[in-house]
Design an enzyme around this catalytic site. Structure first.
Site: not given
Lengths: 320, 483
Positions: A157, A220, A256
């Site tokens: 991430d 995300k 996400k």
């Protein structure tokens, strides 16, 4: 919606990233977002009434989409091990409860998570690239990524350089994401846009496309360290981006949502949004995740309520 | 549609609102001079258009009831209502607004049963907006001297009001609230197929202790409407409905000295430019024509889309329509309910068939229509020419006619090429173009980057064959003030 501002086909998309001017033209050529309209659509989607069998399916689906997260300065191997145990078997009293999608930790704790999750389906996600601010040199960021991958992270991430994005240096952001993607090897890359710092929905749409063009497997919303984090209008715009990207290229990329999603009600509303905006094929941990810590316990409590008819309260789920 | 996509694991379970909430009674009558009694006209059954089952029997009014109601309204106007202080009138209106909110769920379910519209719409739009109109005009009642119609505006007297079946309670609120705020008394006739919420509003009004005769509600058919329009004791007629009936009414009241406001049909253009926010424009198109099954006088029934984005917009629109859920109007997840009556369904079908016959291309999402009840799938016609009937006549159903244009001037020309002029929509990110277009479009209401937004503070009404007079906002007071 399909994008017509460049020639059709993926070859057209590789052209748009050839230089800063082309990239800017492409991103600014995307249809604008009317904020009032987008917010209205998000509110309307939240009025869906999800009950009984639909709710049961949604709760299990949501559990299977959770990236169970701990990103604190005070994290210890003990804390991570306990989180991993919870990830594999969220509700020991009910073995039909599915495991979560992944555990998400800082790079130095990846090794601990790898050990604790051995033999399970749970993925190991690590934040990287000078998370959460992203304020470091590219070399440092790449080293951070390589460390995590080397330690066994299967998902990375990363955070984008919001400063560069807001200053309009899109190619710099693109190159950085591409370099991180390279450094990831086979690990999946989630690109954190930190939408709370991008502020406008037009920027969210452009940043989403930028991340997808650069090879991000997921876009995300947030680090969880900035407020606002995931909001319904932002989720709407990002889901439209992956939908349109798939229509354009045939590739299904994921979304996400992270930060601030604490209740089953919110999670179910987001699943409705995934279903009706991106489409049912996105209703899978391969293409949709919740980054959360407290959400899982609420999902478990609601699951228990649905199966037994009684609401147990927070003393019956583990605090991690 | 989505409901029938079996590959999707996320199937929304039925989530029906309970019909018991509506507290349906076996029979309803009229509300005249503060009393509930059977009308002297025919007894007719009102049915649920989603199932064709009878809901209740209505003892309708006749011409003698109209006589009595007008006399009662006159007596109330002269006796009590004109002596009620503006502040007192205001209190009554606030009370009615609160009572509508308190009985909101009941009214929503009742409206959905009687009309066929989805519960999500009656719950989130019709009932709250009806209450909002009473709240809004309650605020004006004691401030009329500041509304811009002179220092001491006077009421007109007895208002005869005739409302349609598409927004039964909301239209009653649009009519009654400004009339009472300005000091008039009212005889209102709801539509024959949807009388239930109007009669329930009469109950609310009675419970709020409004003096007898100030509001009279007479369910009935066209003959009752005609008697009301022609009654010499009526000072003002307010009508919402079809252009054909509106024309008859205007003839009938000519040289009678009666004041008249008409809110009639429409064939609104929803204009999408190539620089529009496409995703939101698609929502606006859907909301414009499929809200309330297209039973909306200001529906965006003509989509004018710039040729350069035509394919993109239609593809996105078709994708979006696949997610619309059609079915049981009481289900909280239903987006498209039933057509209000067999007669309306026949009209929608006939006009849609004319679209096929004239060479337009029909498209509907795959969907299963229930066996009973009156249903028509959401439908898009592409390849429509300006000369086709479906581009000129009001369909008043879930049917969208898509036309294209090349330049802003052409968009204006096509949009204005209609005898109607109720509403229009403009979709573009360019603010200057919105203003340029708005100055040239002949429509009473113009929405920019949105559609079908209704707010009591905003005046609503038409040009040409869409009628005259305004409802809502400060302007809405004028229709009930003596000149």
């Amino acid at each position: 919606m399909t994008i017509t501002s460049v020639a059709s086909g993926t070859s057209g998309l590789s052209d748009v990233t050839s230089d800063d001017a082309s990239l800017r033209r492409f991103l600014h050529g995307l249809p604008g977002v009317d904020q009032v309209g987008a917010e209205g659509r998000a509110v309307a989607l939240a009025t869906r009434s999800i009950k009984t069998t639909a709710k049961a399916w949604a709760i299990d689906a949501a559990i299977g989409m959770v990236d169970l997260t701990t990103l604190e300065g005070s994290d210890t191997p003990g804390k991570v091990r306990s989180l991993c145990a919870k990830a594999v078997r969220p509700d020991p009293s009910d073995p039909s409860t599915p495991p979560v999608a992944a555990v998400c930790v800082y790079p130095d704790l990846v090794a601990t998570a790898v050990q604790a999750l051995r033999g399970s389906t749970v993925q190991i996600a690590s934040v990287a690239t000078a998370f959460p601010s992203g304020r470091a040199s590219l070399q440092t960021k790449l080293a951070d990524v390589r460390d995590a991958v080397l330690a066994g992270a299967t998902e990375i991430d990363m955070v984008i350089d919001r400063g560069a994005f807001l200053a309009g240096r899109y190619l710099q952001v693109f190159d950085e994401i591409s370099a991180v993607k390279q450094a990831c090897g086979t690990a999946h890359l989630k690109v954190i846009l930190e939408t709370g710092e991008l502020v406008t929905l037009d920027s969210v749409r452009r940043a989403s496309w930028l991340a997808l063009l650069a090879g991000g497997d997921f876009v995300k919303t947030s680090t969880g360290k900035i407020s606002p984090a995931a909001t319904p209008p932002v989720a709407l715009i990002m889901l439209q981006a992956v939908r349109d990207f798939a229509a354009r290229t045939g590739e299904v990329r994921g979304v996400k949502l992270a930060g601030g999603i604490r209740t089953t009600k919110e999670a179910v509303r987001y699943l409705v949004m995934v279903n009706e905006v991106a489409g049912p094929r996105w209703l899978s941990p391969h293409s949709f995740r919740f980054g959360a810590s407290t959400l899982l316990n609420d999902l478990l409590q609601q699951r228990h309520k649905l199966t037994t008819g009684a609401y147990d309260g927070s003393d019956y789920v583990s605090i991690d | 549609m989505d409901t029938f996509d079996n590959a999707n694991p996320f199937q929304y379970a039925p989530a029906p609102e309970s019909r018991d909430i509506a507290r349906l009674k076996p029979s309803y009558g009229i509300y005249l001079n503060g009393e509930f009694r059977d009308g002297r006209g025919e007894a007719v059954k009102t049915i649920n258009p989603a199932t064709e089952e009878p809901l209740a029997e209505i003892a309708e009014a006749d011409a003698t009831d109209v006589d009595d109601a007008v006399s009662a309204a006159r007596a109330a106007y002269q006796g009590t209502w004109s002596r009620t202080t503006p502040a007192e009138r205001s209190k009554y209106l606030f009370r009615i607004a609160r009572a509508i909110q308190e009985r909101g769920r009941e009214l929503a379910v009742l409206e959905t049963l009687d009309n066929g519209k989805p519960i999500s719409e009656s719950r989130d739009v019709d009932i709250p907006t009806a209450a909002a109109h009473f709240f809004y005009y309650a605020g004006w009642a004691d401030k009329l001297g500041y509304a811009g119609f002179g220092p001491e505006p006077r009421p007109i007297g007895v208002a005869g009001q005739i409302i349609p079946w598409n927004f039964p309670l909301l239209m009653a609120a649009w009519k009654i609230a400004p009339a009472l705020a300005t000091g008039n008394t009212v005889v209102l006739k709801p539509a024959e197929t949807t009388p239930l919420t109007a009669i329930t509003l009469a109950e609310i009004i009675a419970e709020c202790d409004l003096p007898a005769g100030v509001v009279n509600i007479l369910p009935g058919g066209p003959s009752v409407g005609q008697a009301l329009v022609e009654h010499p004791g009526v000072d003002k007629i307010a009508f919402t409905g079809s252009t054909a009936v509106g024309k008859q009414i205007q003839k009938s009241v000519a040289v009678s000295g009666k004041r008249l406001s008409l809110e009639l049909g429409g064939k609104a253009a929803n204009i999408v430019f190539d620089d529009a926010p496409i995703d939101q424009a698609v929502e606006g198109i859907v909301n414009g024509i499929f809200f309330n099954q297209g039973h909306v006088c200001c529906a965006g029934s003509r989509l004018l889309v710039q040729e350069s984005v035509h394919e993109e917009v239609i593809a996105a629109l078709q994708e979006r329509l696949q997610t619309l859920r059609m079915g049981d109007p009481l289900d909280k997840n239903t987006d498209i309910g039933a057509i209000n009556s067999a007669a309306q369904l026949a009209r929608v079908r006939a006009l849609a068939d004319s679209g096929d016959a004239e060479g337009a291309i029909r498209w509907s999402p795959e969907c299963h229509l229930p066996d009973k009840g009156f249903w028509f799938p959401p439908t898009i016609f592409t390849g429509v020419s300006q000369a086709n009937r479906i581009a000129r006549e009001e369909i008043f159903g879930p049917v969208l006619s898509v036309l294209t244009f090349r330049t802003p001037a052409e968009a204006v020309e096509k949009a204005n090429n209609t005898p109607y002029g109720l509403s229009a929509g403009i979709w573009t990110e360019k603010g200057s173009r919105i203003l340029w277009m708005a100055n040239r479009l002949r429509a009473g209401v113009i929405w920019a980057n949105t559609f079908n937004r209704f707010d009591p503070t905003s005046p609503f009404g038409g040009y040409q064959e869409s009628g005259f007079g305004r409802e809502g906002g400060r302007h809405g007071l004028e229709a009930y003030l003596a000149q």
